[in-house]
Motif scaffolding. Sequence first.
Motif, short mmCIF file in Angstrom:
data_model
loop_
_atom_site.label_atom_id
_atom_site.label_comp_id
_atom_site.label_asym_id
_atom_site.label_seq_id
_atom_site.Cartn_x
_atom_site.Cartn_y
_atom_site.Cartn_z
N GLN A 73 0.83 -1.21 0.00
CA GLN A 73 0.00 0.00 0.00
C GLN A 73 0.87 1.25 0.00
O GLN A 73 2.09 1.19 0.08
CB GLN A 73 -0.93 -0.03 1.22
CG GLN A 73 -1.91 -1.20 1.19
CD GLN A 73 -2.75 -1.31 2.45
OE1 GLN A 73 -2.41 -0.75 3.48
NE2 GLN A 73 -3.85 -2.05 2.36
N ALA A 74 0.20 2.42 -0.10
CA ALA A 74 0.93 3.69 -0.16
C ALA A 74 1.62 4.00 1.17
O ALA A 74 2.60 4.74 1.20
CB ALA A 74 -0.03 4.81 -0.53
N SER A 75 1.10 3.46 2.26
CA SER A 75 1.72 3.64 3.57
C SER A 75 2.13 2.28 4.11
O SER A 75 1.52 1.25 3.78
CB SER A 75 0.72 4.28 4.54
OG SER A 75 0.40 5.58 4.13
N PRO A 76 3.18 2.23 4.94
CA PRO A 76 3.62 0.93 5.48
C PRO A 76 2.62 0.35 6.47
O PRO A 76 1.73 1.05 6.98
CB PRO A 76 4.95 1.27 6.16
CG PRO A 76 4.86 2.72 6.50
CD PRO A 76 4.03 3.34 5.42
N LYS A 77 2.79 -0.91 6.76
CA LYS A 77 1.94 -1.62 7.71
C LYS A 77 2.08 -1.02 9.10
O LYS A 77 3.18 -0.64 9.53
CB LYS A 77 2.35 -3.09 7.74
CG LYS A 77 1.59 -3.93 8.73
CD LYS A 77 2.19 -5.32 8.87
CE LYS A 77 1.45 -6.10 9.95
NZ LYS A 77 2.09 -7.38 10.27
N VAL A 78 0.96 -0.92 9.83
CA VAL A 78 1.02 -0.54 11.24
C VAL A 78 1.47 -1.79 12.03
O VAL A 78 0.86 -2.85 11.92
CB VAL A 78 -0.36 -0.06 11.75
CG1 VAL A 78 -0.30 0.23 13.25
CG2 VAL A 78 -0.79 1.19 10.99
N LEU A 79 2.54 -1.63 12.77
CA LEU A 79 3.17 -2.78 13.43
C LEU A 79 2.40 -3.20 14.69
O LEU A 79 1.92 -2.36 15.44
CB LEU A 79 4.62 -2.45 13.76
CG LEU A 79 5.49 -2.10 12.54
CD1 LEU A 79 6.83 -1.52 12.98
CD2 LEU A 79 5.70 -3.32 11.65
N THR A 80 2.34 -4.52 14.90
CA THR A 80 1.63 -5.09 16.05
C THR A 80 2.55 -6.05 16.79
O THR A 80 3.71 -6.24 16.41
CB THR A 80 0.36 -5.84 15.60
OG1 THR A 80 0.77 -7.03 14.89
CG2 THR A 80 -0.49 -4.98 14.66
N GLU A 81 2.01 -6.69 17.81
CA GLU A 81 2.81 -7.64 18.59
C GLU A 81 3.35 -8.79 17.73
O GLU A 81 4.43 -9.32 17.99
CB GLU A 81 1.98 -8.20 19.73
CG GLU A 81 1.74 -7.20 20.86
CD GLU A 81 0.68 -7.68 21.84
OE1 GLU A 81 1.06 -8.23 22.88
OE2 GLU A 81 -0.51 -7.50 21.54
N GLU A 82 2.61 -9.16 16.70
CA GLU A 82 3.05 -10.26 15.84
C GLU A 82 4.31 -9.90 15.03
O GLU A 82 4.99 -10.78 14.50
CB GLU A 82 1.93 -10.70 14.89
CG GLU A 82 1.60 -9.68 13.82
CD GLU A 82 0.46 -10.11 12.90
OE1 GLU A 82 0.46 -9.65 11.74
OE2 GLU A 82 -0.41 -10.89 13.33
#
Length: 285
Positions: free
Chosen positions: A238-247
């Motif tokens: 996507q145009a913006s990177p992934k929002v990072l989570t615990e995984e």
Amino acid sequence: MKIAHLILAHAAPEQLSKLIGSLEHRDAWFFVHLDGKADIRTFPFLQDRERVVLVPDRVDVGWGAYSIVEATLRGFQAVVNSGIDFGYVNLLSGADYPLRSPLEIHDFFARNNGKNFMEYCSVHNEWTEAIPRLTEYHLTNYNFPGKYLVQKWVNRLLPMRKMPAGLEPVGRSQWMSLTLDAVRYILEYLDGHPVVKKFFKLTWAPDEIIFQTILYNSPFRSSLVNDNLRYIDWSKGQASPKVLTEEDLEHMWASGKLFARKFDLTQFPAVIGELDRKIQDHHYK
């Protein structure tokens, strides 16, 4: 090693406060550019926190527009104007977070003093999808009725744009860690080359190209390290990177990077708490 963390923020005061707290060190200063659209009253901690400077003349930042370059330049100028002899200027967004302790971060830059860390690749040979940014006219930085219709006709009627001043374009991620000398060079270069500034005002997402291009075409080229020291996940395409989570914790930790982006404290609050614990455990081993 004194570090100026230049943070571009527009929202989420609690997360910004936490980011500053995670990087606090006796040799760390924080220069915060708050988007001109943001209500400064929701960021009261910026006024009285030690070694925190609010960048004056705030810019109303638009996505993909030259305004984010302008905000960064005003931050650079505020760092230079401070008169403090910084070893590094570390450009962050309010959605970033460190992956190492402040002591480890300062030690890293002390060991690598003089190197400039940024991600860059040749627009013409490696990052070819960015070519239209430079050959076409983009009015992203301007607001007036019918601007996209005007942009369409301008690109039909006018010849393709060409890079000014004989510059070879390189770029990629806007986030970087630069020596104070490199920051001074960028400011002086743009002051002395208004044609370059004018060119990038008509470029889409110029923040991903302008600083790398200036340094790549300068005496600083030999000091460049093609690594921006950031863990960023673009796997979703996507145009913006992934929002990072615990995984994502193990992947970002194993990357060996100093910082990661992007985080959302309201959406995924647990990941930052887990990161804090991991950093603390690592620091005291």
